[in-house]
Design an enzyme around this catalytic site. Structure first.
Site, PDB file in Angstrom:
ATOM      1  N   ASP A 198       4.753  10.379  -0.262  1.00 40.51           N
ATOM      2  CA  ASP A 198       5.635  10.094  -1.389  1.00 40.51           C
ATOM      3  C   ASP A 198       5.602  10.766  -2.531  1.00 40.51           C
ATOM      4  OD1 ASP A 198       5.963   7.904   1.053  1.00 40.51           O
ATOM      5  OD2 ASP A 198       3.605   6.707  -0.755  1.00 40.51           O
ATOM      6  N   ARG A 199       6.464  10.785  -3.395  1.00 42.65           N
ATOM      7  CA  ARG A 199       7.115  11.054  -4.710  1.00 42.65           C
ATOM      8  C   ARG A 199       5.557  11.707  -5.207  1.00 42.65           C
ATOM      9  NH1 ARG A 199      12.043  10.047  -9.121  1.00 42.65           N
ATOM     10  NH2 ARG A 199      10.871  11.897 -10.915  1.00 42.65           N
TER      11      ARG A 199
END
Length: 321
Positions: free
Chosen positions: A149-150
């Site tokens: 995930d970012r």
């Protein structure tokens, strides 16, 4: 006297549409022909590419093939003329060097910082993979073997060979690799070790944002949680992924009543605001350790990325309270 017929002038803004013959090199050996064409013919609709394969316009070594044919080293691929849309100017991508934890001629494992997407798309112009390609123009291939995930930091594997990429995909699908994360959660975690087996279903909000929830109609998801340390009303946990579903750790913990600190999708907004005031402005989820056989040599690798400074500093603050 000869008569000359004026034809419509050529549109020089369009790329040339001619037959191309491409010899397959090592970087693309093992790749499906449809995926190869989608990348080679950027901008051409998928339906056009699949029709060209079905109609026999795309050929390999002068023979017809199906869309699941896997390319071999030295194959000659015939790509027919395809009308491409007008090309938009390529956006400049800043070349970026990320901390390297391990590298050889098959893979490179980096320590990704939080706040950086792994690839462009969904409102993000570019990510880690595009930045690495810009920084390493000499590399013939750089492809993500998995994703983070970012807002998650930590270990990320990038393949430098097609054979390594395929082996890594098999490894993650068969759960041969072991992935360990560290998370700080809200609440006093009770058990030293706990298995969470809850099915997860992906869905879209009214704004088109991707989310995940626990749902009986979802896919099997399994996370093993080990308690590391308690910090008053917060707990430091190690999470081992036994499956690799989107947002798996975040949703499993939030559904269990222990949302991750700083999680803007499944966490507590008031708690996130409190930590921002303390100087902590990210989600506390870090991919700390990877254990897996090397995709080419089979040698067992154990790689670690220490907690980022901002995570260690907030733990120091909690310890003093």
């Amino acid at each position: 006297m000869p008569v000359f017929v004026m034809r419509k002038p050529l549109d020089l803004t369009k790329p040339a549409v001619t037959v191309r013959i491409i010899e397959i090199e090592e970087a693309h050996a093992g790749q499906r022909i449809d995926n190869f064409l989608l990348r080679e013919c950027k901008g051409v609709p998928k339906s056009h590419i699949y029709k060209a394969i079905r109609d026999g316009q795309v050929r390999v070594n002068k023979g017809r093939i199906s869309n699941d044919y896997r390319l071999e080293l030295g194959d000659l691929v015939r790509i027919p003329p395809m009308r491409l849309p007008e090309q938009k100017p390529e956006q400049w991508v800043p070349p970026t060097v990320f901390p390297v934890v391990f590298e050889d001629d098959a893979i490179v494992v980096i320590n990704k910082p939080a706040g950086v997407a792994v690839h462009g798309g969904s409102g993000v112009s570019f990510g880690v993979i595009e930045q690495m390609r810009a920084a390493r123009p000499h590399e013939r291939m750089l492809e993500l073997a998995h994703r983070l995930d970012r807002d998650t930091s930590g270990l990320l594997i990038i393949a430098k060979k097609r054979s390594a990429l395929l082996a890594l995909h098999d490894m993650f699908r068969l759960i041969t690799a072991r992935k360990f994360y560290v998370a700080l959660v809200q609440g006093d975690w009770v058990n030293d070790r706990q298995h969470i087996r809850l099915p997860l279903l992906r869905w879209l909000t009214a704004e088109g944002e991707r989310r995940v929830r626990v749902d009986e109609e979802g896919k099997l998801a399994h996370t093993i949680i080990n308690l590391q340390r308690r910090y008053g009303h917060y707990s430091l946990l190690q999470a081992e992924l036994k499956t690799g579903r989107t947002h798996q750790i975040r949703v499993h913990l939030a559904h269990s009543g222990f949302p991750i600190v700083g999680d803007d999708k499944y966490g507590d907004d008031q708690v996130r605001a409190q930590f921002v005031r303390l100087g902590f402005k990210r989600m506390f989820l870090h991919a700390e350790r990877l254990e897996f056989p090397h995709p080419i040599s089979g040698e067992w690798l154990v790689l670690q990325a220490p907690l980022p400074l901002e995570c260690q500093q907030i733990l120091d603050v909690l310890e003093q309270k």
